[in-house]
Scaffold this active site. Structure first.
Site, PDB file in Angstrom:
ATOM      1  CG  HIS A   1      -2.109  -0.845   1.122  1.00  0.00           C
ATOM      2  ND1 HIS A   1      -3.156  -0.562   0.258  1.00  0.00           N
ATOM      3  CD2 HIS A   1      -2.447  -1.993   1.766  1.00  0.00           C
ATOM      4  CE1 HIS A   1      -4.079  -1.504   0.382  1.00  0.00           C
ATOM      5  NE2 HIS A   1      -3.679  -2.386   1.275  1.00  0.00           N
TER       6      HIS A   1
ATOM      7  CB  CYS B   1      -1.973   3.193  -5.240  1.00  0.00           C
ATOM      8  SG  CYS B   1      -3.112   1.859  -4.817  1.00  0.00           S
TER       9      CYS B   1
END
Length: 241
Positions: A134, A211
């Protein structure tokens, strides 16, 4: 004398009845306020609560893994799904930066550290050691991914070895859709002709994925690197507090 609407002496004037429309407007307003508070609570949990929980899990997994290694336990070149298999250190992120690697890439796994893509090479082996983490929430191991540059080191510690990889590409220069699974290939070849590893067989590569933006996005930021050093461990690194 003209008639008036004044109440008779001794009588309290009647309060005007609240209309149905006003009651509905009032209730809708209360509902919107509660919904807004709920949304703020959810955002706060995602941005701060999940980080607190995930970092606690990361510390526990790191400590347990090091204790297993010290006892001669723990998996080596093959680890089953859901098991911690390695520790990642990225010197550019500071001396205290250490995050466990867990086999698999489900949401539950990524909430506890790096996830190792199944069917990609093990750490230090020929092929592509592909990892995901993440960038925001759930411990945000790769929040500072955009700061990485070619030449930065990624150190992977396993039960028996410490592997040092060096990045070859700038993550800011390669952003792809989440469907771009070519980055998981043994020797990733960019179909658009952009950044990619050297197209040479027998390489020992590493791929970092996260991301591309701070908030939710379907795009992924990618960095490639290659193995430059392998050291067999003679003693265990100290357990992190």
């Amino acid at each position: 004398m003209p008639e008036t609407d004044s109440p008779a002496p001794g009588r309290t004037p009647e309060k005007p009845k609240r209309s149905t429309a006003r009651r509905i407007t009032f209730l809708v307003g209360i509902g919107l306020i509660l919904a807004g508070l709920g949304l703020l609570g959810y955002v706060a949990w995602q941005l701060w609560g999940t980080n607190w929980v995930s970092k606690r899990h990361q510390r526990e997994i790191t400590t347990n893994l090091q204790e297993d290694w010290a006892a001669g336990e723990g998996c080596d070149t093959y680890c089953p799904h859901g098991k911690a298999s390695a520790l990642i250190r990225i010197p550019k992120f500071g001396q205290k930066y250490v995050v466990p690697v867990i086999e698999g890439t489900s949401q539950d796994i990524l909430a506890r550290g790096y996830g190792h893509f199944e069917d990609t090479a093990a750490a230090g082996q020929v092929g592509n050691y592909a990892l995901a983490a993440h960038r925001v929430t759930h411990g945000e191991p790769l929040r500072r991914m955009p700061e990485l540059r070619p030449g930065d080191k990624v150190i992977v510690e396993t039960r028996k070895f410490t592997y040092t990889y060096v990045l070859d590409t700038d993550p800011n220069k390669l952003v792809i859709p989440f469907t771009g699974t070519w980055v998981l290939d043994a020797i990733p070849r960019n179909p658009d002709g952009g950044p990619q590893p050297k197209q040479v067989k027998g390489q020992k590569l590493i791929t970092l994925t996260t991301c591309s933006e701070i908030f939710h996005t379907d795009n992924r930021m990618i960095a490639f690197g290659h193995l430059v050093d392998t050291v067999r461990k003679t003693k265990l690194a100290p357990v992190n507090p």
